[in-house]
Design a protein around this motif. Structure first.
Motif, mmCIF file in Angstrom:
data_model
loop_
_atom_site.group_PDB
_atom_site.id
_atom_site.type_symbol
_atom_site.label_atom_id
_atom_site.label_comp_id
_atom_site.label_asym_id
_atom_site.label_seq_id
_atom_site.Cartn_x
_atom_site.Cartn_y
_atom_site.Cartn_z
ATOM 1 N N MET A 350 0.846 -1.191 0.000
ATOM 2 C CA MET A 350 0.000 0.000 0.000
ATOM 3 C C MET A 350 0.884 1.245 0.000
ATOM 4 S SD MET A 350 -3.168 -0.937 2.575
ATOM 5 C CE MET A 350 -2.119 -1.494 3.921
ATOM 6 N N LYS A 351 0.596 2.137 -0.942
ATOM 7 C CA LYS A 351 1.307 3.411 -1.023
ATOM 8 C C LYS A 351 0.289 4.543 -0.943
ATOM 9 C CE LYS A 351 5.177 1.736 -3.833
ATOM 10 N NZ LYS A 351 5.929 1.904 -5.110
ATOM 11 N N VAL A 352 0.547 5.478 -0.061
ATOM 12 C CA VAL A 352 -0.391 6.579 0.119
ATOM 13 C C VAL A 352 0.061 7.783 -0.701
ATOM 14 C CG1 VAL A 352 -1.042 5.810 2.422
ATOM 15 C CG2 VAL A 352 0.836 7.455 2.151
ATOM 16 N N SER A 353 -0.896 8.610 -1.058
ATOM 17 C CA SER A 353 -0.582 9.871 -1.723
ATOM 18 C C SER A 353 -0.315 10.935 -0.664
ATOM 19 C CB SER A 353 -1.739 10.292 -2.630
ATOM 20 O OG SER A 353 -2.926 10.458 -1.876
ATOM 21 N N LYS A 354 0.384 11.968 -1.060
ATOM 22 C CA LYS A 354 0.680 13.042 -0.115
ATOM 23 C C LYS A 354 -0.605 13.787 0.236
ATOM 24 C CE LYS A 354 5.460 13.790 -1.564
ATOM 25 N NZ LYS A 354 6.466 14.779 -2.070
ATOM 26 N N VAL A 355 -0.732 14.117 1.503
ATOM 27 C CA VAL A 355 -1.930 14.831 1.952
ATOM 28 C C VAL A 355 -1.649 16.323 2.000
ATOM 29 C CG1 VAL A 355 -2.803 12.883 3.275
ATOM 30 C CG2 VAL A 355 -1.278 14.524 4.371
ATOM 31 N N GLY A 356 -2.675 17.093 1.775
ATOM 32 C CA GLY A 356 -2.535 18.545 1.842
ATOM 33 C C GLY A 356 -2.529 19.041 3.275
ATOM 34 N N ASP A 357 -2.228 20.304 3.433
ATOM 35 C CA ASP A 357 -2.181 20.888 4.777
ATOM 36 C C ASP A 357 -3.555 20.924 5.434
ATOM 37 O OD1 ASP A 357 0.521 21.304 4.398
ATOM 38 O OD2 ASP A 357 0.253 23.334 3.609
ATOM 39 N N ASN A 358 -4.610 20.916 4.620
ATOM 40 C CA ASN A 358 -5.972 21.017 5.150
ATOM 41 C C ASN A 358 -6.657 19.658 5.291
ATOM 42 O OD1 ASN A 358 -5.776 23.860 5.163
ATOM 43 N ND2 ASN A 358 -6.371 23.952 2.987
ATOM 44 N N ALA A 359 -5.872 18.567 5.209
ATOM 45 C CA ALA A 359 -6.463 17.227 5.320
ATOM 46 C C ALA A 359 -7.091 17.051 6.696
ATOM 47 C CB ALA A 359 -5.399 16.171 5.082
ATOM 48 N N MET A 360 -8.305 16.484 6.707
ATOM 49 C CA MET A 360 -9.026 16.309 7.959
ATOM 50 C C MET A 360 -9.299 14.831 8.200
ATOM 51 S SD MET A 360 -11.798 19.426 7.701
ATOM 52 C CE MET A 360 -12.466 18.973 9.307
ATOM 53 N N GLU A 361 -9.118 14.404 9.453
ATOM 54 C CA GLU A 361 -9.424 13.036 9.830
ATOM 55 C C GLU A 361 -10.940 12.835 9.815
ATOM 56 O OE1 GLU A 361 -7.406 10.606 10.288
ATOM 57 O OE2 GLU A 361 -5.527 11.257 11.207
ATOM 58 N N GLN A 362 -11.372 11.670 9.339
ATOM 59 C CA GLN A 362 -12.789 11.340 9.295
ATOM 60 C C GLN A 362 -13.188 10.596 10.567
ATOM 61 O OE1 GLN A 362 -14.638 12.446 6.796
ATOM 62 N NE2 GLN A 362 -12.901 13.236 5.623
ATOM 63 N N ASP A 363 -14.458 10.259 10.656
ATOM 64 C CA ASP A 363 -14.946 9.451 11.771
ATOM 65 C C ASP A 363 -14.349 8.056 11.652
ATOM 66 O OD1 ASP A 363 -16.268 8.193 13.787
ATOM 67 O OD2 ASP A 363 -18.225 8.189 12.779
ATOM 68 N N ASN A 388 1.451 8.743 6.044
ATOM 69 C CA ASN A 388 1.568 10.193 6.233
ATOM 70 C C ASN A 388 1.433 10.589 7.704
ATOM 71 O OD1 ASN A 388 1.842 11.166 3.483
ATOM 72 N ND2 ASN A 388 -0.269 10.506 3.160
ATOM 73 N N GLY A 389 1.176 9.587 8.538
ATOM 74 C CA GLY A 389 1.001 9.861 9.959
ATOM 75 C C GLY A 389 -0.436 10.058 10.374
ATOM 76 N N LEU A 390 -1.393 9.783 9.472
ATOM 77 C CA LEU A 390 -2.804 9.904 9.818
ATOM 78 C C LEU A 390 -3.210 8.761 10.749
ATOM 79 C CD1 LEU A 390 -4.394 10.875 6.378
ATOM 80 C CD2 LEU A 390 -3.701 12.388 8.250
ATOM 81 N N MET A 391 -4.152 9.040 11.638
ATOM 82 C CA MET A 391 -4.609 8.025 12.584
ATOM 83 C C MET A 391 -5.236 6.841 11.854
ATOM 84 S SD MET A 391 -4.775 6.944 15.598
ATOM 85 C CE MET A 391 -4.139 8.416 16.409
ATOM 86 N N ALA A 392 -5.917 7.084 10.738
ATOM 87 C CA ALA A 392 -6.552 5.996 9.982
ATOM 88 C C ALA A 392 -5.504 4.990 9.492
ATOM 89 C CB ALA A 392 -7.328 6.561 8.796
ATOM 90 N N GLU A 393 -4.344 5.477 9.088
ATOM 91 C CA GLU A 393 -3.271 4.596 8.623
ATOM 92 C C GLU A 393 -2.775 3.707 9.758
ATOM 93 O OE1 GLU A 393 -1.630 7.998 5.477
ATOM 94 O OE2 GLU A 393 -0.589 7.595 7.369
ATOM 95 N N LEU A 394 -2.564 4.305 10.920
ATOM 96 C CA LEU A 394 -2.060 3.545 12.063
ATOM 97 C C LEU A 394 -3.082 2.521 12.547
ATOM 98 C CD1 LEU A 394 -0.284 6.397 14.068
ATOM 99 C CD2 LEU A 394 0.706 4.757 12.465
#
Length: 447
Positions: A350-363, A388-394
């Motif tokens: 799995m490879k993620v795309s870069k997230v923008g500065d305004n990326a928001m975590e979902q429910d 990218n360090g998002l909680m969903a990834e972890l």
């Protein structure tokens, strides 16, 4: 200079000349003594101009090049003709060189590669003539690449190529064939189409390729005008290409490798394509490798997919997902559906795309549920994932570790957008996750 000294110099020069001849003859004899297939293999790996030049080495070498079964007139060949890329030589010179080589060639030509430079010329006439000649010399593999700014219109199937087994075409417009109805491509095994535009008239025909095993689209447009039946198809790949006619591929029961990367073309899809793709995926149960990008997953309907709980990719061993966005609920839901539908998965990339500065975590409550992955991934051995360090990834990594008793290694790579502090925090979280496999190795590094 004394006569004695002159004589010594002459003798020395004669000795050197003899030694050179001995070395040259030894080298020639050494190569000529090789098996003919090995000689052909050597000459096939050098530019065609150098292969032709071997005819001056000796009498034994004079005609060896003329029987090599592969001729490559690629971009490198054209640049040599045009003096290192400078367009100082007219197109007819390029055509003349190819025609002379073909006329001097005496053996069968099984593979022919041709590059058309960006020079206005009546290439279609000459290509048709060359193909007519090649068709009488056993041609099996043909690759045609055009760099001309205005793509040429060519008929499909390509004239005089009924015996081809491998065909690759790049940068053309497919116009209507000379005949309509069902057209048989009886010998074709692989078809690679790149930057092809399908004219609407080509939709009047259905192409039947009973032996076709590999079909690849790359950067093609108007693919919905191209109808092809391939009952033995094993590999289907579509990269940056439009709306494929899926109803024909449903009959490809041997399909084992499916790769779909829509890229930016995903935004040009019709409203009904979501249901078509979701339904199609439910019919390809013999797949051993799936490769999707996030744009494609975003296009799918998670509700339709999850409703088909009876669907299982029992033969799927390798799942590859690129350009994922873990701030998109559609994509996360599709990833979970794929994992829950693949009981025998062995390899996950799995490879993620870069997230923008305004990326928001979902429910993310559904990712925290204990039955997020509803079955154990008993066969999963290796996982490779960028984050990218998002909680969903972890949370997804946490669930995979908890459900993979045979896992041997998981490689987690963080993108450059992750700073040192965040990267350290991610490593701490990874070490805390429970592992179903006591042998699982977690490797954490920068991508």
């Amino acid at each position: 200079m004394s006569s004695i000294r002159k004589r010594k110099i002459a003798e020395l020069a004669l000795s050197i000349s003899r030694k050179r001849k001995i070395v040259a003859n030894a080298t020639n004899n050494q190569f000529v003594g090789l098996h003919r297939n090995l000689l052909d293999n050597i000459l096939e790996r050098v530019p065609i101009r150098d292969a032709v030049r071997t005819s001056i080495l000796s009498r034994k070498w004079r005609y060896i090049w003329s029987e090599i079964p592969q001729l490559v007139f690629d971009k490198q060949f054209f640049e040599q003709i045009t003096r290192k890329g400078q367009l100082s030589v007219p197109a007819y010179k390029f055509v003349s060189v190819i025609s002379k080589i073909l006329l001097l060639h005496t053996g069968p030509i099984l593979k022919f590669t041709l590059y058309i430079p960006n020079i206005q010329y009546d290439w279609e006439v000459h290509i048709t003539q060359w193909l007519l000649f090649l068709s009488r010399n056993g041609l099996k593999e043909f690759s045609l690449d055009s760099s001309y700014f205005h793509p040429y219109k060519v008929s499909f199937p390509v004239p005089h190529c009924s015996n081809l087994t491998h065909l690759k075409l790049q940068t053309f417009i497919f116009k209507h064939p000379t005949m309509f109805g069902t057209i048989i491509l009886g010998n074709l095994i692989s078809l690679h189409l790149e930057k092809i535009t399908f004219h609407s008239d080509i939709g009047r025909s259905v192409f039947h390729a009973p032996l076709l095993e590999s079909l690849k689209f790359a950067g093609c447009t108007a693919t919905d005008h191209f109808f092809i039946l391939a009952p033995k198809l094993k590999t289907l790949s579509a990269t940056d290409s439009g709306n494929l006619q899926l109803k024909y591929f449903k009959r490809s029961l041997n399909l084992s490798i499916l790769s779909i990367a829509l890229g930016k073309t995903a935004g040009n899809q019709g409203q009904d394509i979501t249901t078509k793709w979701s339904t199609f995926l439910a019919t390809v149960s013999n797949i051993s490798k799936l490769s999707f990008d996030g744009f494609f997953l975003k296009l799918l309907d998670p509700g339709t997919l999850i409703a088909k709980r009876s669907v299982a990719f029992n033969n799927l061993e390798h799942l590859e997902l690129n350009e994922l966005s873990f701030d998109d609920l559609n994509q996360i839901s599709c990833v979970l559906w794929l994992l829950n539908s693949s009981p025998n998965l062995r390899k996950l990339d799995m490879k993620v795309s870069k997230v923008g500065d305004n990326a928001m975590e979902q429910d993310l409550s559904f990712l925290e549920a204990p039955d997020c992955i509803k079955r154990m991934l008993n066969q999963l051995q290796t996982v490779k994932m960028t984050v990218n360090g998002l909680m969903a990834e972890l949370l997804l990594i946490k669930n995979i570790l908890a459900c993979s008793p045979s896992l041997e290694k998981i490689l987690v790579q963080y993108n450059g957008s992750v700073d040192a502090r965040m990267g350290f925090g991610i490593s701490i979280e990874l070490m805390r996750f429970r592992r179903a496999s006591t042998q699982a190795e977690i490797v954490y590094m920068k991508s």
